[in-house]
Design a protein around this motif. Sequence first.
Motif, PDB file in Angstrom:
ATOM      1  N   SER A 192      43.028  -4.487  82.605  1.00 31.47           N
ATOM      2  CA  SER A 192      42.850  -5.932  82.788  1.00 31.47           C
ATOM      3  C   SER A 192      41.380  -6.325  82.884  1.00 31.47           C
ATOM      4  O   SER A 192      40.939  -7.250  82.214  1.00 31.47           O
ATOM      5  N   CYS A 193      40.633  -5.629  83.747  1.00 34.06           N
ATOM      6  CA  CYS A 193      39.260  -6.069  83.992  1.00 34.06           C
ATOM      7  C   CYS A 193      38.213  -5.025  83.605  1.00 34.06           C
ATOM      8  O   CYS A 193      37.029  -5.238  83.811  1.00 34.06           O
ATOM      9  N   SER A 244      45.615  -4.530  89.936  1.00 32.10           N
ATOM     10  CA  SER A 244      46.724  -4.242  89.031  1.00 32.10           C
ATOM     11  C   SER A 244      47.017  -2.741  89.010  1.00 32.10           C
ATOM     12  O   SER A 244      46.118  -1.917  89.190  1.00 32.10           O
ATOM     13  N   CYS A 263      43.888  -0.615  90.392  1.00 27.81           N
ATOM     14  CA  CYS A 263      42.519  -1.076  90.249  1.00 27.81           C
ATOM     15  C   CYS A 263      42.031  -1.659  91.572  1.00 27.81           C
ATOM     16  O   CYS A 263      42.712  -2.484  92.171  1.00 27.81           O
ATOM     17  N   CYS A 306      40.446   0.090  84.132  1.00 20.97           N
ATOM     18  CA  CYS A 306      41.503  -0.901  84.281  1.00 20.97           C
ATOM     19  C   CYS A 306      41.707  -1.639  82.964  1.00 20.97           C
ATOM     20  O   CYS A 306      40.742  -2.126  82.375  1.00 20.97           O
ATOM     21  N   CYS A 328      40.850  -5.691  90.709  1.00 19.69           N
ATOM     22  CA  CYS A 328      41.812  -6.777  90.507  1.00 19.69           C
ATOM     23  C   CYS A 328      43.200  -6.455  91.058  1.00 19.69           C
ATOM     24  O   CYS A 328      44.074  -7.315  91.073  1.00 19.69           O
TER      25      CYS A 328
HETATM   26 ZN   LIG Z   1      41.267  -4.384  87.268  1.00 18.07          ZN
END
Ligand SMILES: [Zn+2]
Length: 81
Positions: free
Chosen positions: A29-30, A13, A8, A27, A11
Amino acid sequence: MPLFDFRCRSCGSEFEVLVRASDLPVCPSCKSAKLEQLPSMFTVSSLEITKARVRTAKKERRRSRAYRDKVMADREVKHHD
Ligand SMILES: [Zn+2]
């Protein structure tokens, strides 16, 4: 179904995603869609390791045969002397 590695850009990751032709991965996560596709390390490295092992094994076999031939040749020479 192809499994791709992504990083990503938002972020940082890294994750693997099964990518279908119709949808863009995001992503986990975000939820950003700004992703960088990474080369699939597992596929590449395991293939390279297999190749390297095969190469080494062949080389070893060739060397031991060459050594044996040399020993035989030496014996032959001595015998004729
Ligand atoms: Zn991310």
